[in-house]
Design a protein around this motif. Structure first.
Motif, PDB file in Angstrom:
ATOM      1  N   PHE A  50      42.442  38.806  22.788  1.00 40.82           N
ATOM      2  CA  PHE A  50      43.535  39.264  23.642  1.00 40.82           C
ATOM      3  C   PHE A  50      44.150  38.092  24.400  1.00 40.82           C
ATOM      4  CE2 PHE A  50      41.061  43.087  23.050  1.00 40.82           C
ATOM      5  CZ  PHE A  50      42.013  44.095  23.001  1.00 40.82           C
ATOM      6  N   LYS A  51      45.430  38.200  24.639  1.00 35.96           N
ATOM      7  CA  LYS A  51      46.079  37.347  25.629  1.00 35.96           C
ATOM      8  C   LYS A  51      45.808  37.987  26.983  1.00 35.96           C
ATOM      9  CE  LYS A  51      50.068  35.760  24.646  1.00 35.96           C
ATOM     10  NZ  LYS A  51      51.522  35.710  24.299  1.00 35.96           N
ATOM     11  N   ILE A  52      45.080  37.288  27.819  1.00 33.92           N
ATOM     12  CA  ILE A  52      44.625  37.874  29.087  1.00 33.92           C
ATOM     13  C   ILE A  52      45.451  37.341  30.245  1.00 33.92           C
ATOM     14  CG2 ILE A  52      42.717  38.033  30.726  1.00 33.92           C
ATOM     15  CD1 ILE A  52      40.822  37.995  28.359  1.00 33.92           C
ATOM     16  N   LEU A  53      46.009  38.265  31.006  1.00 32.45           N
ATOM     17  CA  LEU A  53      46.694  37.943  32.249  1.00 32.45           C
ATOM     18  C   LEU A  53      45.830  38.450  33.396  1.00 32.45           C
ATOM     19  CD1 LEU A  53      49.092  37.110  34.062  1.00 32.45           C
ATOM     20  CD2 LEU A  53      50.112  39.352  33.576  1.00 32.45           C
ATOM     21  N   ALA A  54      45.271  37.528  34.168  1.00 31.71           N
ATOM     22  CA  ALA A  54      44.455  37.881  35.329  1.00 31.71           C
ATOM     23  C   ALA A  54      45.232  37.513  36.587  1.00 31.71           C
ATOM     24  CB  ALA A  54      43.119  37.148  35.287  1.00 31.71           C
ATOM     25  N   ILE A  55      45.234  38.415  37.554  1.00 32.30           N
ATOM     26  CA  ILE A  55      46.084  38.277  38.733  1.00 32.30           C
ATOM     27  C   ILE A  55      45.240  38.327  40.000  1.00 32.30           C
ATOM     28  CG2 ILE A  55      47.951  39.365  40.053  1.00 32.30           C
ATOM     29  CD1 ILE A  55      48.925  40.573  37.402  1.00 32.30           C
ATOM     30  N   ASP A  56      45.559  37.442  40.954  1.00 33.48           N
ATOM     31  CA  ASP A  56      45.065  37.602  42.320  1.00 33.48           C
ATOM     32  C   ASP A  56      46.019  38.548  43.040  1.00 33.48           C
ATOM     33  OD1 ASP A  56      42.851  35.901  42.265  1.00 33.48           O
ATOM     34  OD2 ASP A  56      44.007  34.139  42.838  1.00 33.48           O
TER      35      ASP A  56
END
Length: 238
Positions: A50-56
């Motif tokens: 997966f292309k992972i987008l992790a956000i604060d």
């Protein structure tokens, strides 16, 4: 890995992207007072496919507060602004704890953008948490409201985080019927979320599955990723 900041309203939201070469997108939203690195075991596991987008989330990690008090609904708007910035018009979304509430608020407004939805340790009202946890939270919140006069910076930070648990979320169970995306509701068998709100979430979602991870608590994804990750992988692969 790439990282940066995206303006959203009055705040700047910090993000990190992994597995850039992959087509399917998985967005991760952490819980109260945490940051995107809560999901390090999941990032390492899922970045292969997966292309992972992790956000604060706003006011957490490296993201700024912006103006006004922290709010889960505003954080849901931040999420929309971030994915639109990257052109992620259809993606998988995994939210943990407060992140699951943010995910539900997002899904109520942008259901068509979701491929699949994972609600892990989610809640729909402040008293959906077991009293042994929620009562101390409420008392500490009141203490920090008064302590803000003595040590404004630290007390206000604690007050904002605790306020999210005392004042939010408020999601009507019947409204969840508007979320059509295929959804996995995940909790640990020893979760601090009561069974009643978990069942209300599951039963009111029209296209949901329920998974209880035996022996897991509220932080099972961090403590037992070997139990948690395959459950999520199976759901996303179906």
């Amino acid at each position: 890995m790439t990282e940066g900041f995206i303006p959203s309203g009055s705040a700047k939201i910090h993000y990190e992207i992994y597995g850039e070469e992959n087509e399917r997108v998985l967005v991760l939203i952490h819980g109260n007072s945490g940051n995107l690195h809560y999901f390090d075991p999941q990032i390492e596991y899922f970045k292969k496919n997966f292309k992972i987008l992790a956000i604060d989330s706003r006011g957490h990690g490296e993201s700024s507060f912006g103006k006004g008090n922290l709010s889960l609904t505003v954080m849901a708007d931040d999420l929309y602004n971030i994915v639109m910035n990257f052109g992620f018009y259809r993606f998988n979304l995994l939210g943990f704890s407060d992140g699951a509430s943010i995910a539900m608020y997002f899904a109520l407004k942008h259901n068509d953008m979701l491929e699949k939805l994972v609600l892990y340790g989610g809640n729909i009202n402040p008293w959906g948490v077991k009293l042994t946890f929620q009562v101390p939270v409420f008392v500490t919140y009141q203490i920090n409201r008064f302590a803000s006069y003595l040590n404004p910076q630290m007390a206000n930070l604690n007050k904002e985080y605790l306020g999210l648990m005392v004042n939010e979320p408020y999601i009507a169970p019947e409204d969840l019927s508007k979320i059509k995306a295929e959804t996995l509701v995940v909790v640990g068998s020893k979760d601090l979320i009561r069974k009643s709100p978990t069942n209300k979430i599951f039963k009111n979602l029209p296209n949901a599955k329920l998974e209880v991870i035996n022996g897991g608590d509220h932080f099972v994804s961090k403590k037992k990723p070997e139990d948690f990750n395959p459950v999520i992988e199976k759901f996303l692969s179906e």
